[in-house]
Scaffold this motif. Structure first.
Motif, short mmCIF file in Angstrom:
data_model
loop_
_atom_site.label_atom_id
_atom_site.label_comp_id
_atom_site.label_asym_id
_atom_site.label_seq_id
_atom_site.Cartn_x
_atom_site.Cartn_y
_atom_site.Cartn_z
N SER A 13 42.86 44.65 -13.49
CA SER A 13 43.35 45.56 -12.69
C SER A 13 44.25 46.30 -13.19
N ASP A 14 44.50 47.46 -12.21
CA ASP A 14 45.44 48.22 -12.74
C ASP A 14 46.61 48.24 -13.09
N LEU A 15 47.46 48.59 -13.93
CA LEU A 15 48.54 47.83 -14.68
C LEU A 15 49.69 48.34 -13.04
N ASN A 16 48.96 49.62 -12.87
CA ASN A 16 50.34 49.29 -11.87
C ASN A 16 50.45 49.20 -10.30
N TRP A 33 56.68 42.84 -21.95
CA TRP A 33 55.56 43.83 -22.34
C TRP A 33 55.50 44.59 -24.16
N ASP A 34 54.50 44.74 -24.42
CA ASP A 34 54.14 45.97 -24.98
C ASP A 34 53.48 46.61 -25.22
N TYR A 35 52.82 47.57 -26.33
CA TYR A 35 51.69 48.12 -25.82
C TYR A 35 49.98 47.60 -25.56
N GLU A 36 50.01 46.52 -25.76
CA GLU A 36 48.85 45.90 -25.33
C GLU A 36 49.35 44.70 -24.75
N ARG A 37 50.40 43.95 -24.57
CA ARG A 37 50.31 42.78 -23.36
C ARG A 37 51.47 42.74 -22.16
N VAL A 38 51.19 42.50 -21.15
CA VAL A 38 52.01 41.50 -20.83
C VAL A 38 52.95 40.63 -19.81
N TYR A 51 62.31 26.46 -14.04
CA TYR A 51 61.12 26.46 -14.51
C TYR A 51 60.40 28.02 -14.66
N TYR A 52 59.12 28.13 -15.26
CA TYR A 52 58.90 29.49 -15.02
C TYR A 52 57.39 29.19 -14.40
N LEU A 53 57.26 30.21 -13.33
CA LEU A 53 54.82 30.62 -13.86
C LEU A 53 55.29 31.66 -14.26
N ARG A 54 54.59 31.68 -14.93
CA ARG A 54 54.20 32.76 -16.12
C ARG A 54 51.93 33.06 -16.02
N ILE A 55 52.54 34.64 -15.38
CA ILE A 55 51.00 35.07 -15.04
C ILE A 55 51.06 36.38 -16.61
N GLN A 56 49.61 35.80 -17.98
CA GLN A 56 50.09 36.84 -18.94
C GLN A 56 48.67 37.83 -19.03
N GLY A 57 49.05 39.06 -19.29
CA GLY A 57 47.47 39.49 -19.40
C GLY A 57 47.30 40.03 -20.46
N VAL A 59 46.03 44.30 -22.36
CA VAL A 59 45.11 45.80 -21.74
C VAL A 59 43.40 45.86 -22.25
N VAL A 60 42.69 46.05 -21.64
CA VAL A 60 41.23 46.75 -22.36
C VAL A 60 41.05 47.69 -22.43
N GLU A 61 41.95 48.66 -21.91
CA GLU A 61 42.20 49.90 -21.68
C GLU A 61 43.37 50.75 -21.51
N GLY A 62 43.40 52.30 -22.33
CA GLY A 62 44.88 52.22 -22.10
C GLY A 62 46.22 51.63 -22.83
N ASP A 63 46.94 52.66 -22.31
CA ASP A 63 48.61 51.54 -23.10
C ASP A 63 49.82 51.89 -21.61
N VAL A 64 50.09 50.69 -21.64
CA VAL A 64 51.07 49.91 -20.78
C VAL A 64 52.52 50.77 -20.49
N GLY A 65 53.11 51.48 -22.35
CA GLY A 65 54.18 52.37 -22.48
C GLY A 65 53.97 53.89 -21.40
N LYS A 66 52.67 53.87 -21.09
CA LYS A 66 52.04 55.18 -20.43
C LYS A 66 51.88 54.82 -18.89
N HIS A 67 52.12 53.47 -18.43
CA HIS A 67 51.88 53.24 -17.17
C HIS A 67 50.13 53.47 -16.92
N ASP A 68 48.94 53.66 -17.77
CA ASP A 68 48.24 54.20 -17.43
C ASP A 68 47.26 52.64 -18.43
N ALA A 69 46.76 51.68 -17.97
CA ALA A 69 45.72 50.30 -18.43
C ALA A 69 45.42 49.47 -17.70
#
Length: 119
Positions: A13-16, A33-38, A51-57, A59-69
């Motif tokens: 899915s699109d990051l935004n 987050w870093d540039y490859e993971r959220v 407790y924490y429910l955690r969903i990780q992901g 990057v398969v394309e783009g850059d998290v830092g640029k909000h375009d992934a």
């Protein structure tokens, strides 16, 4: 605890859009987050502990830092927080049934929303 049967790990899915969907279900990314993971977390403070429910992901394309992934989601986790050591997800943990049921509902709702916009 891993939620193996959610199907979320099949979605990209699109990051935004993902940020919006997760936030609407109480899962926040904040500074996790870093540039490859959220990482999206939902904190539960119940009688049995924190407790924490955690969903990780990742990057398969783009850059998290640029909000375009494009993010590939991973298998959701439930962990118990132990002060000051952190969160444990291990098999030896005991998770309250009411909390597991609540998390399953949140994950089903997230899946429904992500599915509508997934790649």
């Amino acid at each position: 605890m891993r939620f193996e049967e959610t199907g979320l790990e099949t979605f990209k899915s699109d990051l935004n859009r993902l940020d919006e969907i997760m936030k609407s279900h109480g899962l926040v990314r904040e500074g996790q987050w870093d540039y490859e993971r959220v990482t999206y977390d939902h904190k539960f403070e119940v009688r049995e502990g924190t407790y924490y429910l955690r969903i990780q992901g990742h990057v398969v394309e783009g850059d998290v830092g640029k909000h375009d992934a494009i993010i590939q989601l991973m298998t959701p986790l439930l962990g118990k927080h132990y002060y000051p050591h952190g969160v444990e997800y291990g098999e030896g943990e005991d998770f309250p049934k009411h909390l597991v049921k609540t998390c399953e509902k949140v994950l089903a709702d997230v899946k429904k929303d992500v599915e509508a916009f997934a790649y």
